[in-house]
Design a protein around this motif. Structure first.
Motif, mmCIF file in Angstrom:
data_model
loop_
_atom_site.group_PDB
_atom_site.id
_atom_site.type_symbol
_atom_site.label_atom_id
_atom_site.label_comp_id
_atom_site.label_asym_id
_atom_site.label_seq_id
_atom_site.Cartn_x
_atom_site.Cartn_y
_atom_site.Cartn_z
ATOM 1 N N GLY A 17 56.787 63.768 39.990
ATOM 2 C CA GLY A 17 55.972 63.177 41.054
ATOM 3 C C GLY A 17 54.516 63.088 40.637
ATOM 4 O O GLY A 17 53.847 62.076 40.882
ATOM 5 N N ASN A 18 54.012 64.118 39.983
ATOM 6 C CA ASN A 18 52.637 64.106 39.496
ATOM 7 C C ASN A 18 52.460 63.041 38.419
ATOM 8 O O ASN A 18 51.446 62.334 38.397
ATOM 9 N N SER A 21 52.297 59.674 40.157
ATOM 10 C CA SER A 21 51.028 59.473 40.866
ATOM 11 C C SER A 21 49.874 59.261 39.889
ATOM 12 O O SER A 21 48.977 58.456 40.155
ATOM 13 N N ASP A 22 49.894 59.948 38.742
ATOM 14 C CA ASP A 22 48.845 59.745 37.743
ATOM 15 C C ASP A 22 48.898 58.342 37.152
ATOM 16 O O ASP A 22 47.866 57.703 36.948
ATOM 17 N N VAL A 24 50.137 55.640 38.600
ATOM 18 C CA VAL A 24 49.671 54.729 39.656
ATOM 19 C C VAL A 24 48.150 54.796 39.765
ATOM 20 O O VAL A 24 47.472 53.770 39.898
ATOM 21 N N GLY A 25 47.598 55.988 39.663
ATOM 22 C CA GLY A 25 46.146 56.143 39.698
ATOM 23 C C GLY A 25 45.461 55.434 38.554
ATOM 24 O O GLY A 25 44.425 54.781 38.736
ATOM 25 N N GLY A 70 43.904 61.240 45.650
ATOM 26 C CA GLY A 70 45.170 60.642 45.219
ATOM 27 C C GLY A 70 46.338 61.592 45.390
ATOM 28 O O GLY A 70 47.416 61.193 45.848
ATOM 29 N N CYS A 71 46.143 62.856 45.040
ATOM 30 C CA CYS A 71 47.216 63.839 45.200
ATOM 31 C C CYS A 71 47.547 64.067 46.672
ATOM 32 O O CYS A 71 48.715 64.165 47.046
ATOM 33 N N GLY A 74 49.453 61.203 47.885
ATOM 34 C CA GLY A 74 50.813 61.280 47.357
ATOM 35 C C GLY A 74 51.698 62.234 48.139
ATOM 36 O O GLY A 74 52.918 62.094 48.152
#
Length: 96
Positions: A17-18, A21-22, A24-25, A70-71, A74
């Motif tokens: 998941g991290n 998200s990274d 996507v960031g 962002g986190c 998420g």
């Protein structure tokens, strides 16, 4: 949900998941920065200005704030998941 679907441990699911998200960031950072540059035009910094501790601290603070927001975004789906119910819809008695 990601871990349950693919049979991953909680820690592995969090890691994936991290990662997502990274990525996507990274993909959205440039368009977001371009939009903000239209609203708040930036002045160019000289090489000496870029080396100032205030400049480096502001950059670090901005990056930290961006990653933190962002986190937290998420994790927004967690507001819609009831973690206290079992698979059958009844309240879970276990601690996991």
């Amino acid at each position: 949900m990601f871990g349950a679907r693919f049979g991953l441990s909680t820690l592995a699911a969090a890691g994936f998941g991290n990662l997502i998200s990274d990525v996507v960031g990274l993909g959205t950072a440039e368009p977001v920065q371009a939009k903000f540059n239209k609203w708040f035009p930036m002045k160019s910094l000289t090489g000496q200005q870029q080396l100032l501790w205030q400049t480096r601290a502001a950059k670090f603070g901005g990056c930290t704030l961006g990653v933190s927001v962002g986190c937290l975004l998420g994790m927004a789906p967690l507001f819609f998941i009831d973690g206290h119910k079992g698979k059958d819809g009844q309240p879970s008695l276990s601690a996991h």
